[in-house]
Enzyme design. Structure first.
Site, PDB file in Angstrom:
ATOM      1  N   SER A  69      13.189  48.986  58.876  1.00  0.00           N
ATOM      2  CA  SER A  69      14.138  50.094  59.063  1.00  0.00           C
ATOM      3  C   SER A  69      13.344  51.381  59.043  1.00  0.00           C
ATOM      4  O   SER A  69      12.244  51.426  58.472  1.00  0.00           O
ATOM      5  CB  SER A  69      15.150  50.110  57.906  1.00  0.00           C
ATOM      6  OG  SER A  69      15.836  51.353  57.857  1.00  0.00           O
ATOM      7  N   TYR A 103      17.972  49.427  48.836  1.00  0.00           N
ATOM      8  CA  TYR A 103      17.727  49.155  50.261  1.00  0.00           C
ATOM      9  C   TYR A 103      16.396  49.768  50.712  1.00  0.00           C
ATOM     10  O   TYR A 103      15.566  49.095  51.347  1.00  0.00           O
ATOM     11  CB  TYR A 103      18.886  49.722  51.088  1.00  0.00           C
ATOM     12  CG  TYR A 103      18.799  49.411  52.565  1.00  0.00           C
ATOM     13  CD1 TYR A 103      19.237  48.192  53.069  1.00  0.00           C
ATOM     14  CD2 TYR A 103      18.262  50.337  53.466  1.00  0.00           C
ATOM     15  CE1 TYR A 103      19.164  47.910  54.432  1.00  0.00           C
ATOM     16  CE2 TYR A 103      18.182  50.064  54.824  1.00  0.00           C
ATOM     17  CZ  TYR A 103      18.636  48.850  55.301  1.00  0.00           C
ATOM     18  OH  TYR A 103      18.553  48.558  56.648  1.00  0.00           O
TER      19      TYR A 103
END
Ligand code: NAI
Ligand code: BGC
Length: 271
Positions: free
Chosen positions: A155, A168
């Site tokens: 990401s 995350y």
């Protein structure tokens, strides 16, 4: 047939978390490229079956394989099923991932462990099984230049800190050095390891960030290219990274983010 189609004839891919979003689109793109595809799902099989049906209707081969990537026994079983069905494995797309967001002091240990277990430990467990199979099978230069390919779904948050999403962001920062360390270790065995770092892509993981015009307008302030990403934007890059066209790309993160990682807050030149 799309323009500039890449082909992966004779190769088998396993895509984790392929019952929705980026994983589902990537499975379909790999099928379009004529790879055999094992479409992994963890719970509900509907999305995975849809992806497999699309691949089969397009003339390809696909199966669905159930398994939670954070559970070693389930990971071993889904790899065994894939190898039994298609003979071997050439490509792993380590895509499964999730968010469990909370402000720091409200984040429970369970929320922390849950996200790390799926997003990071899941990639470790799946990569280990893939590498075992690549080495067991040995080279097939007529099929692919490398012994095998691992593509990690990272990401932009492997480099962009993200308040309220500490678990995350830590998992994706972990994926970055997991991928690079693995690439360093496996390069001499001719196993290629890379990551894709998507920016904001329209999927169920981030619906709240784009589902109203107001939310989308706010999101676009973070994207210099001024459009929210599509799952096919990521699937196309996964096919490229799985192919010999990218044979000298190793240990790299490819950002597929419309420029989100370019510090768009500085775009007016007034630092
Ligand atoms: P999604 O929610 O549509 O897909 C996630 C998939 O992972 C689902 O199919 C889900 O069932 C599966 N999954 C969750 N836990 C699992 C487990 N324990 N075992 C196996 N599968 C499991 O979300 P999206 O966006 O498609 O996410 C895919 C990957 O892309 C994730 O790793 C996510 O972090 C990453 N990503 C997504 C971005 C976005 O903007 N949509 C941006 C950057 C990265
Ligand atoms: C997250 C999404 C978010 C995107 C950009 C991804 O890793 O899962 O929720 O929209 O990054 O911030």
């Amino acid at each position: 047939m799309k323009k500039n189609q890449i082909y992966l004839d004779g190769q088998t891919a396993l895509v984790t978390g392929a019952s929705s979003g980026i994983g589902k689109a990537t499975a379909i793109e790999l099928g379009q490229a004529r790879a055999n595809v094992a479409v992994n799902y963890a719970g509900n099989s509907v999305g995975a079956e849809e992806a497999a049906d699309i691949i089969i209707k397009n003339g390809g081969k696909a199966i669905t394989v159930k398994g939670d990537v954070s559970k070693q026994d389930q990971v071993k079983s889904m790899f065994a099923t894939t190898i039994k069905e298609f003979g071997t494995l050439d490509i792993l797309v380590n895509n499964a991932g999730l968010q469990k967001d909370a402000p720091f002091l409200e984040m429970t240990l369970e929320d922390w462990n849950f996200v790390l277990d799926v997003n990071l430990t899941g990639q470790f467990l799946c990569a280990q099984e893939a590498v075992r199979e690549f080495k067991r099978r040995g080279p097939r230069p007529e099929i692919s230049a490398s012994l095998g390919k691992i593509i990690c779904m990272s990401s932009v948050h492997e480099i962009i800190p993200w308040a309220g999403h500490i678990n995350y962001a830590a998992s994706k920062g972990g994926v970055m050095l997991f991928m690079k360390s693995l690439a360093q270790e496996l390069g001499p065995s001719k196993i290629r390891v890379n990551s894709i770092a998507p920016g904001a892509i329209k999927t169920p993981i981030n619906t709240s960030a784009w589902h109203t015009p107001e939310a989308e307008e706010k999101l676009l302030k973070l994207i210099p290219y001024k459009r929210v990403g599509l799952t096919s934007d990521v699937g196309n890059v996964a096919v490229f990274l799985a192919s010999d066209l990218s044979d000298y790309i190793h240990g790299e993160t490819i950002f597929v983010d419309g420029g989100m990682s370019l510090y768009p807050g500085f775009e007016d030149g007034n630092g």
